[in-house]
Motif scaffolding. Sequence first.
Motif, PDB file in Angstrom:
ATOM      1  N   HIS A   1      -4.151   1.491  13.433  1.00  0.00           N
ATOM      2  CA  HIS A   1      -3.315   0.288  13.319  1.00  0.00           C
ATOM      3  C   HIS A   1      -1.929   0.533  13.933  1.00  0.00           C
ATOM      4  O   HIS A   1      -1.101   1.265  13.377  1.00  0.00           O
TER       5      HIS A   1
ATOM      6  N   CYS B   1       0.845  -1.196   0.000  1.00  0.00           N
ATOM      7  CA  CYS B   1       0.000   0.000   0.000  1.00  0.00           C
ATOM      8  C   CYS B   1       0.884   1.250   0.000  1.00  0.00           C
ATOM      9  O   CYS B   1       0.689   2.170  -0.808  1.00  0.00           O
TER      10      CYS B   1
ATOM     11  N   ASP C   1      -3.598   6.757  13.183  1.00  0.00           N
ATOM     12  CA  ASP C   1      -4.159   5.583  12.512  1.00  0.00           C
ATOM     13  C   ASP C   1      -4.537   4.606  13.622  1.00  0.00           C
ATOM     14  O   ASP C   1      -3.895   4.588  14.673  1.00  0.00           O
TER      15      ASP C   1
ATOM     16  N   SER D   1       3.285   8.097   4.780  1.00  0.00           N
ATOM     17  CA  SER D   1       3.939   8.523   3.544  1.00  0.00           C
ATOM     18  C   SER D   1       3.618   9.987   3.210  1.00  0.00           C
ATOM     19  O   SER D   1       4.521  10.813   2.976  1.00  0.00           O
TER      20      SER D   1
ATOM     21  N   GLY E   1      -1.597   5.535   7.940  1.00  0.00           N
ATOM     22  CA  GLY E   1      -0.830   4.350   7.550  1.00  0.00           C
ATOM     23  C   GLY E   1       0.631   4.489   7.916  1.00  0.00           C
ATOM     24  O   GLY E   1       0.973   4.833   9.048  1.00  0.00           O
TER      25      GLY E   1
HETATM   26  C1  LIG Z   1      -5.370   2.339   2.152  1.00  0.00           C
HETATM   27  S1  LIG Z   1      -4.611   2.716   3.681  1.00  0.00           S
HETATM   28  C2  LIG Z   1      -4.032   4.367   3.415  1.00  0.00           C
HETATM   29  C3  LIG Z   1      -2.948   4.755   4.378  1.00  0.00           C
HETATM   30  C4  LIG Z   1      -2.365   6.159   4.200  1.00  0.00           C
HETATM   31  N1  LIG Z   1      -3.369   7.201   4.327  1.00  0.00           N
HETATM   32  C5  LIG Z   1      -1.649   6.315   2.876  1.00  0.00           C
HETATM   33  O1  LIG Z   1      -2.165   7.041   2.017  1.00  0.00           O
HETATM   34  O2  LIG Z   1      -0.578   5.723   2.689  1.00  0.00           O
HETATM   35  C6  LIG Z   1      -6.008   2.944   4.755  1.00  0.00           C
HETATM   36  C7  LIG Z   1      -5.620   3.265   6.190  1.00  0.00           C
HETATM   37  O3  LIG Z   1      -6.799   3.588   6.930  1.00  0.00           O
HETATM   38  C8  LIG Z   1      -6.622   3.110   8.237  1.00  0.00           C
HETATM   39  N2  LIG Z   1      -7.947   3.033   8.898  1.00  0.00           N
HETATM   40  C9  LIG Z   1      -8.999   2.290   8.542  1.00  0.00           C
HETATM   41  N3  LIG Z   1     -10.026   2.510   9.378  1.00  0.00           N
HETATM   42  C10 LIG Z   1      -9.614   3.427  10.277  1.00  0.00           C
HETATM   43  C11 LIG Z   1     -10.224   4.078  11.380  1.00  0.00           C
HETATM   44  N4  LIG Z   1     -11.488   3.856  11.707  1.00  0.00           N
HETATM   45  N5  LIG Z   1      -9.488   4.973  12.073  1.00  0.00           N
HETATM   46  C12 LIG Z   1      -8.203   5.245  11.745  1.00  0.00           C
HETATM   47  N6  LIG Z   1      -7.567   4.646  10.709  1.00  0.00           N
HETATM   48  C13 LIG Z   1      -8.273   3.764   9.973  1.00  0.00           C
HETATM   49  C14 LIG Z   1      -5.938   1.778   8.050  1.00  0.00           C
HETATM   50  O4  LIG Z   1      -5.325   1.316   9.229  1.00  0.00           O
HETATM   51  C15 LIG Z   1      -4.949   2.128   6.939  1.00  0.00           C
HETATM   52  O5  LIG Z   1      -3.727   2.541   7.461  1.00  0.00           O
END
Ligand SMILES: C[S@@+](CC[C@H](N)C(=O)[O-])C[C@H]1O[C@@H](n2cnc3c(N)ncnc32)[C@H](O)[C@@H]1O
Length: 359
Positions: A212, A150, A210, A192, A189
């Motif tokens: 995670h 990702c 995040d 980045s 995430g």
């Molecule tokens: C597709 S990734 C994108 C990560 C980052 N924004 C990037 O552009 O590289 C989606 C991210 O959303 C986070 N995420 C999903 N649901 C979430 C929530 N309810 N609260 C915070 N983060 C969340 C996931 O852990 C993941 O890191």
Amino acid sequence: MTIIEQPVAIDGDKLQKFVLRAVDEVGATLNAALVVMGDKLGLYRVLRDAGPLAPADLAARTRTAERYVREWLNAQAAGGYVSYDPDSGRYTLPPEQAVALTEEDSPAYLPGFFQIAIGSVLDSPHITDAARTGAGFGWHQHGPDVFEGCERFLHPGYLANLITGWLPSLDGVIGKLQRGALVADVGCGHGSATVLMATEFQNSNFFGSDYHNASIATARERASRAGVGDRVQFEVTPAAGYGGTGYDLVTMFDCLHDMGDPAGVARHVRGSLKEDGTWMIVEPNAGDRVEENLNPVGRAYYGFSTLLCTPASLAQNVGLALGAQAGEARIRQVVEAAGFTRFRRAAETPFNLVFEARP
Ligand SMILES: C[S@@+](CC[C@H](N)C(=O)[O-])C[C@H]1O[C@@H](n2cnc3c(N)ncnc32)[C@H](O)[C@@H]1O
């Protein structure tokens, strides 16, 4: 009364065409693993730097087994990823393929795209099970290829667009960032985009979050390696509960649709922003109607949406499951329901839509 069923007429040519297309797709499915293999073993990079090479030379230079490398090269040649010269028995990585397969910062860079695809496919038995019951499968439950893929997939797009295209498309935001702004990057995430913005805008402070844990640990490493650790703080927290208020800018990159309760998150964003603040929402490019998305980009995103985004949202409270192809109208509804009075599409690339929402 007897009902005589008429056999459905099968067009033999159409059937043959469909099967032949599927043969190509089986090759493409396997090729996804081969691209990740070539990337991890350094085969593309060595071929770029030292090619044309015979299989034994490529194997020796990458400390891999010749028999595997020979078979891999033939699959790559059959797919047009490398070219083969039968007279010399050597293989070449053409310059365009070299850019797309080895230049991590190029917008054409592909291995991250393949890596997240392979990571998704590897975890797909869980999704098959979940589809029987409607259960979710959280982002955090995936394997490392999803997280790393990702980051490597999205980063080149941020590098090409964020500082020079997306942020300038927002009303008054660049000036604020240059003078010194408070920014929250939510669902960050591996951080980045957070790190990219912090590197560019040295008078501003950034707050990445995040839910995670492992992603935030990586984001902290990335910020420290980029030398911006003093102006970037990270927190493990769900998007509906990140800390702080008075933000000039809240950003969400490719994550709003992954969240279980995007409407609740939108309300939290509204409460955390300054009155003249801005919420930038970057989402996958999609039309509002299914038929607008029946194209190669839509196909890839509906695929990711089935295996990653929809189950991720269903695993959380509310489980709205917007999907990766939600489209502008659906995002607008979510944003306006939270009390934002201004919403517009500020920028667009073939892969992304950038929305500006303001109180
Ligand atoms: C597709 S990734 C994108 C990560 C980052 N924004 C990037 O552009 O590289 C989606 C991210 O959303 C986070 N995420 C999903 N649901 C979430 C929530 N309810 N609260 C915070 N983060 C969340 C996931 O852990 C993941 O890191």
